[in-house]
Motif scaffolding. Structure first.
Motif, short mmCIF file in Angstrom:
data_model
loop_
_atom_site.label_atom_id
_atom_site.label_comp_id
_atom_site.label_asym_id
_atom_site.label_seq_id
_atom_site.Cartn_x
_atom_site.Cartn_y
_atom_site.Cartn_z
N LEU A 85 0.71 -1.06 -0.09
CA LEU A 85 -0.08 -0.03 -0.11
C LEU A 85 0.85 1.37 0.05
O LEU A 85 1.77 1.36 0.74
CB LEU A 85 -0.79 0.06 1.24
N TYR A 86 0.45 2.05 -0.94
CA TYR A 86 1.16 3.46 -0.88
C TYR A 86 0.12 4.56 -0.80
O TYR A 86 -0.88 4.47 -1.52
CB TYR A 86 2.03 3.57 -2.21
N ILE A 87 0.39 5.49 -0.03
CA ILE A 87 -0.39 6.84 0.13
C ILE A 87 0.51 7.99 0.25
O ILE A 87 1.45 7.82 0.89
CB ILE A 87 -1.17 6.64 1.33
N ALA A 88 0.08 8.87 -0.53
CA ALA A 88 0.82 10.17 -0.26
C ALA A 88 -0.32 11.22 -0.67
O ALA A 88 -1.12 11.28 -1.43
CB ALA A 88 1.84 10.48 -1.45
N TRP A 89 -0.32 12.43 0.27
CA TRP A 89 -1.06 13.63 0.14
C TRP A 89 -0.82 14.61 0.83
O TRP A 89 0.08 14.34 1.91
CB TRP A 89 -2.59 13.03 0.33
N SER A 90 -1.19 15.67 0.44
CA SER A 90 -0.84 17.07 1.00
C SER A 90 -1.96 18.19 0.83
O SER A 90 -2.83 18.02 -0.05
CB SER A 90 0.45 17.57 0.43
N ILE A 91 -1.91 18.91 1.89
CA ILE A 91 -2.80 20.02 1.77
C ILE A 91 -2.08 21.40 2.22
O ILE A 91 -1.44 21.51 3.35
CB ILE A 91 -3.90 19.80 2.89
N LEU A 92 -2.11 22.14 1.43
CA LEU A 92 -1.40 23.43 1.58
C LEU A 92 -2.27 24.32 2.27
O LEU A 92 -3.36 24.35 2.17
CB LEU A 92 -0.72 24.26 0.27
N LEU A 93 -1.85 25.64 2.67
CA LEU A 93 -2.34 26.45 3.40
C LEU A 93 -3.37 27.21 2.64
O LEU A 93 -4.65 27.49 3.20
CB LEU A 93 -1.17 27.80 3.73
N ASP A 94 -3.47 27.33 1.35
CA ASP A 94 -4.44 27.88 0.25
C ASP A 94 -5.39 26.97 -0.04
O ASP A 94 -6.01 27.13 -0.92
CB ASP A 94 -3.83 28.80 -0.61
N MET A 95 -5.25 25.58 0.73
CA MET A 95 -6.17 24.62 0.27
C MET A 95 -6.12 23.70 -0.93
O MET A 95 -6.84 22.81 -1.30
CB MET A 95 -7.74 24.97 0.62
N PRO A 96 -5.12 23.88 -1.70
CA PRO A 96 -4.95 22.99 -2.79
C PRO A 96 -4.74 21.69 -1.98
O PRO A 96 -3.88 21.41 -1.12
CB PRO A 96 -3.81 23.43 -3.54
N ILE A 97 -5.39 20.46 -2.54
CA ILE A 97 -5.21 19.20 -1.95
C ILE A 97 -4.63 18.19 -3.19
O ILE A 97 -5.15 18.15 -4.34
CB ILE A 97 -6.56 18.79 -1.68
N ASP A 98 -3.83 17.51 -2.85
CA ASP A 98 -3.22 16.31 -3.75
C ASP A 98 -3.23 15.17 -3.08
O ASP A 98 -2.75 14.81 -1.98
CB ASP A 98 -1.91 16.86 -4.19
N TYR A 99 -3.97 14.18 -3.59
CA TYR A 99 -3.90 12.84 -2.87
C TYR A 99 -3.73 11.50 -3.79
O TYR A 99 -4.41 11.62 -4.86
CB TYR A 99 -5.40 12.57 -2.12
N LYS A 100 -2.95 10.61 -3.45
CA LYS A 100 -3.06 9.44 -4.29
C LYS A 100 -2.74 8.25 -3.39
O LYS A 100 -2.19 8.13 -2.35
CB LYS A 100 -1.70 9.37 -5.11
N SER A 101 -3.51 7.01 -3.63
CA SER A 101 -3.29 5.87 -2.95
C SER A 101 -3.30 4.81 -3.84
O SER A 101 -4.05 4.68 -5.01
CB SER A 101 -4.50 5.58 -1.82
N GLU A 102 -2.75 3.72 -3.66
CA GLU A 102 -2.46 2.71 -4.58
C GLU A 102 -2.12 1.16 -3.62
O GLU A 102 -1.41 1.24 -2.97
CB GLU A 102 -1.28 2.62 -5.57
N PHE A 103 -2.90 0.37 -4.28
CA PHE A 103 -2.69 -1.01 -3.40
C PHE A 103 -2.63 -2.19 -4.65
O PHE A 103 -2.96 -2.33 -5.49
CB PHE A 103 -3.82 -1.52 -2.67
N VAL A 104 -1.05 -2.59 -4.13
CA VAL A 104 -0.78 -3.76 -5.31
C VAL A 104 -0.88 -4.99 -4.58
O VAL A 104 -0.45 -5.43 -3.52
CB VAL A 104 0.74 -3.38 -5.71
N PHE A 105 -1.73 -6.05 -5.34
CA PHE A 105 -2.23 -7.26 -4.55
C PHE A 105 -1.36 -8.13 -5.23
O PHE A 105 -0.30 -8.16 -5.90
CB PHE A 105 -3.59 -7.65 -5.30
N ALA A 106 -1.19 -9.29 -4.35
CA ALA A 106 -0.47 -10.42 -4.52
C ALA A 106 -0.46 -10.94 -5.91
O ALA A 106 0.35 -11.67 -6.58
CB ALA A 106 -0.56 -11.50 -3.35
N ASN A 107 -1.68 -11.01 -6.36
CA ASN A 107 -1.91 -11.59 -7.70
C ASN A 107 -1.58 -10.69 -9.05
O ASN A 107 -2.02 -11.16 -10.10
CB ASN A 107 -3.32 -11.97 -8.01
#
Length: 366
Positions: A184-206
């Motif tokens: 599982l990988y998650i990266a996200w940020s919220i800046l002072l003037d409210m821009p939001i950048d979010y990403k999540s990824e799950f790589v399964f065993a298959n």
């Protein structure tokens, strides 16, 4: 699983059988060249349905869709102003039922269930799968004896929240009963003037992977994707660029294997591409299914819209004709869960905070 089948199914089977019989050395791409766009769309939709079914039967699916909302809804999800890095919490931590008096003296009640049992350059949590799958049980007193067979190995972690914004990174590998389940990988940020950048990824065993991305700033965007390795099985994208005249520009696309349906508001029309080449004479209409859906729920994979296609030869289909309600329900569950992965919030982040506070208490006593 009951699947809707179009009238083209039997024809496709016969066509593929004939081609395979006469051209056994042909590649899949060559086989697909002999299909009409309608037939190819069904083939790709069936591949999507198969992928979603495979994912739903995996251990990874159970993990990302953990929902203890009834018991966790009262939890305090507000962010705490502090900075925690991997160096602050690295080590191996075991879930335990009891601690000695000396350990209790430096831990608050909520910390008592995890003990550091070894050193590591990673942040490793070892706990029972029965508790990992029900985060509300993490700090309950139970008589049952469990085995610490659920292992979360975090190789990158950063939680930083201050008056200027929020930054978060998590990169974890998960094993259950000594078997690799996924990453599982998650990266996200919220800046002072409210821009939001979010990403999540799950790589399964298959080998499958699912991801969700969204951003809010000068451009509002989201993206959902399902892949097998590097191969795109399904992707849905929206980019809405604002402008001073409030008109803005919308770009919307659905990718189904090597078929891509694209809308650009400046062109005011949808286009269908097959292997990157424009299919002439097709008419695309978006059918709104959920009039009350918000921007985050907009999309085919979130059951808010459907795609109606009229082909040059007069054939008319809707994308949902090829995909069962059960598959759509699973897609909605998968992509919804990627926005708010409960076991991360209520286990990894909670224990990281507790370890950080415990280490800070020990350091202050030295």
């Amino acid at each position: 699983m009951n699947m809707k089948k179009s009238v083209f199914s039997f024809g496709i089977i016969l066509l593929f059988s004939a081609i395979l019989w006469s051209c056994s050395d042909s590649s899949d791409n060559n086989l697909e060249e002999d299909l009409t766009l309608v037939q190819l769309m069904e083939v790709k939709a069936n591949a999507l349905s198969d992928a979603v079914l495979d994912i739903s039967e995996s251990e990874g699916f159970k993990i990302i869709t953990v929902d203890d909302s009834e018991t966790l809804k009262s939890s305090n999800d507000s962010k705490i102003e502090m900075s925690i890095t991997l160096d602050d919490i690295k080590g191996i931590y075991d879930y335990v039922h009891a601690v000695n008096d000396e350990q209790s003296s430096i831990k608050s009640n909520s910390h008592k269930w995890f003990n550091k049992v070894g050193d590591s350059e990673n942040f490793i949590l070892q706990l029972p799968k029965e508790i990992a799958m029900h985060p509300s049980k993490l700090y309950e007193n139970e008589d049952a004896e469990y085995k610490n067979d659920f292992v979360i190995t975090t190789s990158d972690y950063n939680y930083s929240y201050s008056g200027v914004g929020f930054n978060y990174v998590l990169d974890s590998k998960i094993d259950v009963d000594t078997e690799y389940v996924g990453e599982l990988y998650i990266a996200w940020s919220i800046l002072l003037d409210m821009p939001i950048d979010y990403k999540s990824e799950f790589v399964f065993a298959n080998g499958y992977s699912v991801s969700a991305e969204f951003g809010i700033g000068k451009t509002a965007s989201y993206e959902f994707s399902l892949k097998k390795g590097d191969e795109i099985i399904y992707k849905e994208e929206v980019d809405l660029t604002s402008s001073e005249d409030d008109e803005g520009e919308l770009e919307y696309a659905i990718t189904l294997g090597n078929i891509k349906i694209v809308l650009n508001s400046e062109l005011e029309t949808y286009r269908v591409y097959r292997n990157g080449e424009l299919e002439e004479g097709t008419l695309i209409q978006i059918v709104q299914l959920d009039q009350n859906s918000d921007e985050g729920d907009y999309g085919f994979c979130r059951k808010a819209i459907d795609v109606k296609i009229t082909f040059a030869n007069g054939d008319i289909i809707q994308l949902s004709d090829f995909i069962s309600d059960d598959t759509l329900d699973l897609m909605d569950e998968i992509f919804t869960s990627m926005y708010d992965i409960k076991f991360v919030k209520h286990i990894v982040d909670k224990v990281a905070l507790e370890v950080y506070n415990t280490n800070s208490s020990v350091d202050s006593e030295d």
